[in-house]
Scaffold this active site. Structure first.
Site, PDB file in Angstrom:
ATOM      1  N   LYS A  63       0.576   0.905 -33.223  1.00  0.00           N
ATOM      2  CA  LYS A  63      -0.129   2.063 -32.681  1.00  0.00           C
ATOM      3  C   LYS A  63       0.248   3.306 -33.480  1.00  0.00           C
ATOM      4  O   LYS A  63       1.389   3.439 -33.915  1.00  0.00           O
ATOM      5  CB  LYS A  63       0.248   2.274 -31.211  1.00  0.00           C
TER       6      LYS A  63
ATOM      7  N   LYS B  27      -7.456  -0.855 -35.266  1.00  0.00           N
ATOM      8  CA  LYS B  27      -7.566  -1.242 -33.868  1.00  0.00           C
ATOM      9  C   LYS B  27      -8.539  -0.304 -33.164  1.00  0.00           C
ATOM     10  O   LYS B  27      -8.247   0.861 -32.932  1.00  0.00           O
ATOM     11  CB  LYS B  27      -6.205  -1.192 -33.184  1.00  0.00           C
TER      12      LYS B  27
ATOM     13  N   CYS C 225      14.550   4.446  -1.520  1.00  0.00           N
ATOM     14  CA  CYS C 225      14.429   4.637  -0.089  1.00  0.00           C
ATOM     15  C   CYS C 225      14.944   3.365   0.571  1.00  0.00           C
ATOM     16  O   CYS C 225      14.590   2.260   0.175  1.00  0.00           O
ATOM     17  CB  CYS C 225      12.962   4.865   0.269  1.00  0.00           C
TER      18      CYS C 225
ATOM     19  N   GLU D  59      -6.594  -4.853 -39.949  1.00  0.00           N
ATOM     20  CA  GLU D  59      -7.814  -4.086 -39.659  1.00  0.00           C
ATOM     21  C   GLU D  59      -7.492  -2.999 -38.653  1.00  0.00           C
ATOM     22  O   GLU D  59      -6.479  -3.075 -37.964  1.00  0.00           O
ATOM     23  CB  GLU D  59      -8.915  -5.008 -39.121  1.00  0.00           C
TER      24      GLU D  59
ATOM     25  N   CYS E 229       9.108   1.695   5.710  1.00  0.00           N
ATOM     26  CA  CYS E 229       8.545   2.849   5.007  1.00  0.00           C
ATOM     27  C   CYS E 229       7.069   2.605   4.680  1.00  0.00           C
ATOM     28  O   CYS E 229       6.734   1.660   3.968  1.00  0.00           O
ATOM     29  CB  CYS E 229       9.334   3.085   3.713  1.00  0.00           C
TER      30      CYS E 229
ATOM     31  N   ASP F 182     -10.761   1.415 -30.331  1.00  0.00           N
ATOM     32  CA  ASP F 182     -10.476   1.775 -28.952  1.00  0.00           C
ATOM     33  C   ASP F 182     -11.728   1.529 -28.117  1.00  0.00           C
ATOM     34  O   ASP F 182     -12.532   2.427 -27.888  1.00  0.00           O
ATOM     35  CB  ASP F 182     -10.053   3.248 -28.893  1.00  0.00           C
TER      36      ASP F 182
ATOM     37  N   CYS G 103       9.293   8.400   4.783  1.00  0.00           N
ATOM     38  CA  CYS G 103       9.733   7.855   6.077  1.00  0.00           C
ATOM     39  C   CYS G 103      11.066   8.431   6.547  1.00  0.00           C
ATOM     40  O   CYS G 103      11.583   8.031   7.587  1.00  0.00           O
ATOM     41  CB  CYS G 103       9.813   6.330   6.017  1.00  0.00           C
TER      42      CYS G 103
ATOM     43  N   TYR H  10     -13.488  -9.741 -34.154  1.00  0.00           N
ATOM     44  CA  TYR H  10     -12.161  -9.906 -34.748  1.00  0.00           C
ATOM     45  C   TYR H  10     -11.483 -11.234 -34.442  1.00  0.00           C
ATOM     46  O   TYR H  10     -10.306 -11.416 -34.759  1.00  0.00           O
ATOM     47  CB  TYR H  10     -11.249  -8.762 -34.352  1.00  0.00           C
TER      48      TYR H  10
ATOM     49  N   CYS I  19      14.053   9.947   2.226  1.00  0.00           N
ATOM     50  CA  CYS I  19      12.745   9.542   1.700  1.00  0.00           C
ATOM     51  C   CYS I  19      11.682  10.522   2.177  1.00  0.00           C
ATOM     52  O   CYS I  19      11.581  10.787   3.378  1.00  0.00           O
ATOM     53  CB  CYS I  19      12.408   8.130   2.184  1.00  0.00           C
TER      54      CYS I  19
END
Ligand code: D41
Length: 670
Positions: free
Chosen positions: A317, A118, A429, A116, A435, A120, A414, A228, A411
């Site tokens: 999909k 799908k 990092c 069937e 951090c 959304d 930090c 379903y 980084c």
């Protein structure tokens, strides 16, 4: 005052009539009365219920207009968890799914699938007791969802009462609530006319409509439901196939997919995908793929599921959608484990139903491979709910004076050094919990829905709390008090009280959730669940070494190493201790089937089994509390020998280990 009998009878008659006409109109699409006739019956019932309030029932169609607004949704624990669906994107992956099904069932037979589209929308579970809709819950995390009953009652295609023969004591019917395309367009016209923000897509509109605390608003939104699947059933024999189950609930008045069809084998699945794909635009609702389910329940049962996704179902999909846009900037995000991820800031573009303004660039290697630069025109792809990504640069549109992107060596948050291990694509990092970015991510993860699920503690608030110096680690959360919280910007006393209460609530948790919330590297939900059910207590887990960790389902050497390292660090020990001191607790874990006769026995499977695959046999034996080992030794209690068993059988005989055949195994598993 007692209610006259004839009026009670008339009320029942009206309810049944209105429910019937409602079904004919919204589900069967074959109305038998005019709108004005329907309205007349409706008014008559409303009047009776106003005069005799005791005659008002949960299945009364008058309840579809919405009720009193709620403060918040309460939670509902699903009796049977609502499973999720794995995805495939192409023929190869679909073939692999079909192969896995057949391998598990140990059969060369062509498999029959129910297919069937799908939808959304949002997954919902409806619970009917003696045919009356008792409650409706969102999927939530699959175990616990939100009680949206009053809202769902307003949806015309949801029967308030099941009609017909053989209605069981309890049945849970699951399906997708969505907004048909036409309704969505009309709603947006109305939103704009009322100076309100239009919805981006039907899915968002459906979600927004269903999560209204005021069900009167939901009642005016054009929602629909297609069913379903089934959850708990009591007082009825389960049908033999998915298709039969769907036909039965359709007879009771539930809307099922008009496209539902049986297909046999992968080629037929692909033809179905093709066929639905061609009609996609003309379907009255948005879909994002096709779902295939093994039709026979007996086979579904044997296949079971892995970490919440059934082995017997798959979503195929549709290919991701792509659009062109421009990269305005490239920024670096620091994740929970310090991983630096370059993110492209895009000129907003509409792809696959949503507006996208960020796309991940993954890592330095990816950026170099695609040579992505600020100013470039790129193709962006978004597949389902996956994070949008940059597919390629349109070199012909590259402006002059662009520069290759280089990852920072410090980084950006930090300023600690950035490290990159040989052979590993990820730059990190080195600041650890020094951090602030890593601290924030660790706390967000801790509070998130699948972890400790602290209601109302969203990402923005965590950032604010860390920035204001109110918290530094997850354990600090439980020291928060109302006074400093209510002084925060955008926070009132009421929200502060709610947050403290939510933290209090979150202290009651489950062992697996607690482990997940710690955010040990590479340990997701499935792994933490295995860890919890294997070790049962935190102490036992903390004392485990890498060798004993590797014994566990889906734990390899790398994960085992991360786990051991995590518990070795004194900082982590300290945070765990403070969390437990704050009162975090969970019900004791129990060994599954600790009392079964086979529990604790070590079993070796060898040779070819006829009735099932070795993986299936192994999983079932594990569920009985046995150990399933790969090699025969003196410690082996039983060897199950299938056809053409070889050296393991010989060894068992030499060591005097009991040998049984497949028939005995099947006896055990019963
Ligand atoms: O149309 C859908 N979105 C859809 C979702 C569908 N047609 N079938 C589904 N079947 C299942 C199982 C196999 C678990 C009964 C589903 C979903 N699940 C689902 N939707 C959201 C999470 C899972």
């Amino acid at each position: 005052m007692s209610t006259p009998n004839n009026i009670a009878l008339r009320a029942g008659e009206l309810r049944d009539l209105l429910n019937k006409h409602n079904h004919l109109y919204y589900v069967a699409d074959q109305p038998e009365v005019t709108d004005s006739e329907y309205d007349r019956l409706f008014k008559e019932l409303t009047q009776i219920e106003a005069d005799y309030p005791t005659l008002l029932t949960a299945d009364s169609p008058t309840q579809r207009v919405g009720g009193k607004a709620l403060d918040k949704f309460s939670q509902i624990t699903h009796v049977l968890p609502m499973l999720s669906l794995d995805n495939v994107f192409d023929r190869e992956e679909l073939e692999a799914f079909d192969q896995r099904v057949r391998d598990w069932l140990n059969t060369a037979d062509i498999q029959r699938y129910a297919a069937e589209p799908k939808l959304d929308g949002l997954a919902i579970s409806l619970r009917y007791e003696n045919g009356i809709l008792i409650h409706a819950a969102t999927r939530g995390d699959g175990e616990v969802g939100e009680d949206v009953t009053t809202n769902v009652r307003t949806i015309s295609s949801v029967p308030l009462k099941l009609q017909g023969e053989g209605i069981p004591e309890v049945i849970e019917i699951r399906g997708e609530i969505f907004m048909p395309k036409v309704g969505f367009e009309a709603l947006n016209v109305q939103q704009i006319a009322e100076d309100k923000k239009p919805f981006v897509n039907p899915r968002n509109a459906a979600a927004g409509s269903l999560r209204q605390l005021d069900s009167k608003i939901t009642a005016n939104r054009p929602l629909a439901m297609i069913c379903y699947g089934l959850g708990e059933i009591r007082g009825m024999a389960k049908p033999e196939t998915h298709l039969q189950a769907m036909q039965i609930i359709a007879k009771w008045g539930c809307q099922i997919s008009p496209e539902l069809q049986l297909v046999e084998g992968v080629e037929a699945c692909l033809a179905y995908i093709q066929q639905i794909g061609e009609r996609r635009q003309r379907l009255p609702y948005d879909i994002d793929g096709v779902v295939f389910k093994v039709d026979r329940f007996e086979l579904q049962q044997r296949l079971g599921f892995v970490s919440r996704a059934p082995r017997w179902a798959i979503a195929h999909k549709f290919p991701a959608q792509q659009e062109m846009t421009v990269i305005e900037d490239i920024e670096i995000q620091v994740g929970r484990t310090g991983a630096l991820t370059p993110v492209a800031r895009l000129k907003p573009v509409f792809v696959g139903g949503v507006t996208v303004s960020n796309a991940t660039l993954h890592n330095q290697d990816e950026i170099e491979r695609k040579d992505v630069r600020v100013g470039d025109t790129v193709i962006v792809r978004r597949a389902g709910d996956v994070i949008p990504e940059v597919v390629q640069v349109v070199l012909s549109k590259r402006p002059e004076n662009t520069h290759a992107f280089v990852m920072p060596t410090q980084c950006p948050v930090c300023q600690s050094d950035v490290e990159r291990v040989e052979g590993n694509a990820v730059a990190r990092c080195s600041g650890g919990l020094y951090c602030p970015a890593q601290r924030k991510e660790a706390i967000k993860h801790f509070a998130s829905r699948k972890a400790m699920d602290v209601d109302g503690l969203g990402d923005k608030l965590v950032e604010q709390l860390v920035d204001e110096g109110l918290i530094n680690d997850p354990a600090d959360l439980f020291q928060l008090t109302i006074e400093p919280l209510s002084n925060l910007e955008r926070m009132g006393e009421k929200s502060a009280i709610n947050l403290v209460a939510a933290l209090q609530m979150a202290k009651q948790t489950k062992f697996a959730r607690f482990l997940y919330s710690l955010g040990i590297r590479e340990t997701g939900e499935a792994t933490t669940r295995s860890l919890a059910s294997h070790f049962l207590t935190l102490d036992a887990l903390q004392q485990a070494d890498e060798a004993s960790l590797i014994e566990i389902e889906d734990v390899g050497p790398i994960v085992a190493h991360h786990i051991v390292t995590f518990f070795q660090q004194s900082h982590n020990q300290e945070v765990i201790e403070r969390l437990l001191d704050a009162g975090i607790h969970w019900p004791e874990e129990r060994k599954i089937a600790a009392d079964s006769a086979l529990s604790g026995k070590t079993i070796v499977l060898t040779g070819t089994l006829e009735q099932m695959s070795r993986s299936e046999a192994k999983e079932k034996l594990l569920a009985l509390g046995t150990k399933v080992s790969g090699s025969v030794s003196k410690k082996t209690d039983f060897v199950v020998a299938g056809r053409d068993a070889g050296s393991k059988l010989t060894k068992a005989e030499k060591l005097g280990v009991s040998v049984v055949d497949e028939a005995t195994l099947i006896e055990w598993l019963k």
